[in-house]
Design an enzyme around this catalytic site. Structure first.
Site, PDB file in Angstrom:
ATOM      1  N   SER A  47      44.951  21.863  36.967  1.00 35.01           N
ATOM      2  CA  SER A  47      44.009  20.745  36.853  1.00 35.01           C
ATOM      3  C   SER A  47      43.204  20.885  35.572  1.00 35.01           C
ATOM      4  CB  SER A  47      43.012  20.738  38.014  1.00 35.01           C
ATOM      5  OG  SER A  47      43.625  21.030  39.232  1.00 35.01           O
ATOM      6  N   TYR A 136      49.122  25.651  45.984  1.00 36.46           N
ATOM      7  CA  TYR A 136      47.813  25.246  45.459  1.00 36.46           C
ATOM      8  C   TYR A 136      47.162  24.313  46.472  1.00 36.46           C
ATOM      9  CZ  TYR A 136      44.517  23.436  41.865  1.00 36.46           C
ATOM     10  OH  TYR A 136      43.412  23.072  41.145  1.00 36.46           O
ATOM     11  N   LYS A 164      46.491  29.468  46.134  1.00 39.95           N
ATOM     12  CA  LYS A 164      45.313  29.238  45.297  1.00 39.95           C
ATOM     13  C   LYS A 164      44.440  28.311  46.118  1.00 39.95           C
ATOM     14  CE  LYS A 164      43.966  27.515  40.725  1.00 39.95           C
ATOM     15  NZ  LYS A 164      43.082  26.400  41.075  1.00 39.95           N
ATOM     16  N   THR A 166      41.391  26.236  46.599  1.00 35.92           N
ATOM     17  CA  THR A 166      40.262  25.515  46.010  1.00 35.92           C
ATOM     18  C   THR A 166      39.644  24.617  47.069  1.00 35.92           C
ATOM     19  OG1 THR A 166      41.330  25.651  43.863  1.00 35.92           O
ATOM     20  CG2 THR A 166      39.501  24.129  44.036  1.00 35.92           C
ATOM     21  N   GLY A 188      39.291  29.474  44.472  1.00 41.06           N
ATOM     22  CA  GLY A 188      39.458  28.417  43.479  1.00 41.06           C
ATOM     23  C   GLY A 188      38.195  27.755  42.966  1.00 41.06           C
ATOM     24  N   ASP A 190      34.852  28.323  41.323  1.00 40.97           N
ATOM     25  CA  ASP A 190      34.189  29.424  40.608  1.00 40.97           C
ATOM     26  C   ASP A 190      32.768  29.651  41.129  1.00 40.97           C
ATOM     27  OD1 ASP A 190      36.429  28.559  39.327  1.00 40.97           O
ATOM     28  OD2 ASP A 190      35.514  28.337  37.362  1.00 40.97           O
ATOM     29  N   GLU A 191      32.122  28.554  41.536  1.00 40.84           N
ATOM     30  CA  GLU A 191      30.736  28.660  42.003  1.00 40.84           C
ATOM     31  C   GLU A 191      30.650  29.390  43.345  1.00 40.84           C
ATOM     32  OE1 GLU A 191      32.591  26.148  41.238  1.00 40.84           O
ATOM     33  OE2 GLU A 191      32.025  24.261  42.168  1.00 40.84           O
TER      34      GLU A 191
HETATM   35  O1  MN9 Z   1      40.828  24.862  40.526  1.00 40.04           O
HETATM   36  C1  MN9 Z   1      38.894  24.425  39.291  1.00 40.04           C
HETATM   37  N1  MN9 Z   1      38.914  23.067  39.708  1.00 40.04           N
HETATM   38  C2  MN9 Z   1      39.181  22.084  38.843  1.00 40.04           C
HETATM   39  C3  MN9 Z   1      39.839  25.210  40.100  1.00 40.04           C
HETATM   40  O2  MN9 Z   1      39.449  22.297  37.704  1.00 40.04           O
HETATM   41  C4  MN9 Z   1      39.143  20.705  39.327  1.00 40.04           C
HETATM   42  C5  MN9 Z   1      37.536  25.111  39.401  1.00 40.04           C
HETATM   43  O3  MN9 Z   1      37.559  26.185  38.521  1.00 40.04           O
HETATM   44  C6  MN9 Z   1      36.367  24.185  39.104  1.00 40.04           C
HETATM   45  O4  MN9 Z   1      36.549  23.567  37.864  1.00 40.04           O
HETATM   46  C7  MN9 Z   1      35.020  24.914  39.071  1.00 40.04           C
HETATM   47  C8  MN9 Z   1      33.854  23.966  38.870  1.00 40.04           C
HETATM   48  O5  MN9 Z   1      33.644  23.205  40.032  1.00 40.04           O
HETATM   49  O6  MN9 Z   1      34.848  25.637  40.230  1.00 40.04           O
END
Ligand code: MN9
Length: 295
Positions: A47, A136, A164, A166, A188, A190-191
């Site tokens: 993404s 994913y 993965k 997210t 997935g 980061d926060e």
């Molecule tokens: O997959 C990422 N998601 C997107 C992982 O790129 C949509 C994350 O790294 C987010 O960008 C990140 C910020 O919300 O956690």
């Protein structure tokens, strides 16, 4: 025992030239820089790479360029997901030919595919190469939420290596890892890296690790050392940056911060919008306040 797949991986951004073409040289510079910063691997054409705004040829050339620059130093996972099984297989075959270590795929999207159709999509991709697969799971974007049952079905294939993940459903993350300890689970969002690690993730793959690899690694290292207070402290620092990144568009912001380190990325592809002056100023603020002192 720790899997060979662990640690912090950057979901690589895609640099462009001033004419808007993919800048493979700059991408290779980024790969080299992030290895020097201590990252364990890369997630290519995800993404974060704006993969669905890239042509097939660009996706194929991107993985070739990354494997070449990496030169066997870090792990390389190539995202091959597409709405069509045929395209996904073609990306997977190309990834194998280029020398990627593993593939990953989002579930087919837009149409409301049935669970059986989604399972078959993964089976077809996994059977098309020898490469291991990380499913994913990104329900917010794909509309499909992975379940332990679907994973159970996919786990009959010898090429399934992990997920993965997210999603903020930490209960599900824990269930997956507990029911399938042999699978690798990547956090997935980061926060929520610290939360994912605590609930069983083997590491994190994310977009913001491109621009704060050292800080992300501090979260991971503090967890590994069992120092949860320190881990939380670093996560809170990261989240101050992530909040600003999300406010001004994740991909444009991550690129903007990397430009402060000397890269030239030339923004994001339409319909994403370019960085504003206000965003640039605020990002510069968190860069100086948090990123620089934490590396
Ligand atoms: O997959 C990422 N998601 C997107 C992982 O790129 C949509 C994350 O790294 C987010 O960008 C990140 C910020 O919300 O956690």
């Amino acid at each position: 025992m720790k899997s060979e797949y662990h640690g912090i991986y950057a979901a690589l951004v895609t640099p462009y030239t001033s004419e808007g073409k993919v800048d493979y040289r700059e991408l290779q510079k980024l790969v080299d820089y992030l290895i020097c910063q201590g990252l364990e691997g890369f997630y290519v054409n995800g993404s974060t790479a704006e993969a669905f705004l890239l042509s097939e040829e660009e996706r194929n050339s991107t993985i070739r360029a990354v494997v070449e620059a990496n030169s066997g130093r870090a792990k390389v996972i190539c995202h091959v997901g597409a709405i069509s099984t045929e395209h996904a297989i073609s990306f997977a075959k190309n990834a194998e030919k280029c020398g990627a270590d593993a593939v990953s795929a989002i579930s087919p999207f837009y149409y409301k595919f049935s669970e059986a159709e989604i399972v078959q999509y993964y089976q077809d991709i996994m059977s098309s190469t020898e490469l291991p697969m990380f499913v994913y799971n990104f329900p917010n974007f794909s509309g499909f939420s992975l379940t332990a049952e679907v994973l159970e079905k996919l786990n009959h294939n010898k090429n399934l290596l992990g997920v993965k993940f997210t999603s903020s459903d930490m209960f599900l993350l824990e269930q997956i890892k507990t029911l399938h300890p042999e699978l690798v689970v990547w956090n997935g969002f980061d926060e929520m890296l610290s939360a994912g690690l605590v609930m069983g993730a083997d590491g994190g793959i994310g977009s913001t690790y491109n621009c704060m690899p050292k800080l992300a690694h501090k979260v991971y290292d503090a967890f590994e050392a069992g120092n949860l207070k320190e881990m939380h402290l670093y996560q809170a620092k990261m989240n101050k940056v992530i909040k600003t990144i999300c406010k001004y568009g994740v991909f444009a912001s991550v690129k903007e911060i990397l430009e402060m380190d000397g890269f030239a990325f030339h923004g994001v592809r339409k319909p994403f919008t370019p960085m504003t002056e206000e965003g640039r100023k605020e990002l510069r603020g968190v860069y100086e306040e948090i990123i620089i002192p934490n590396r």
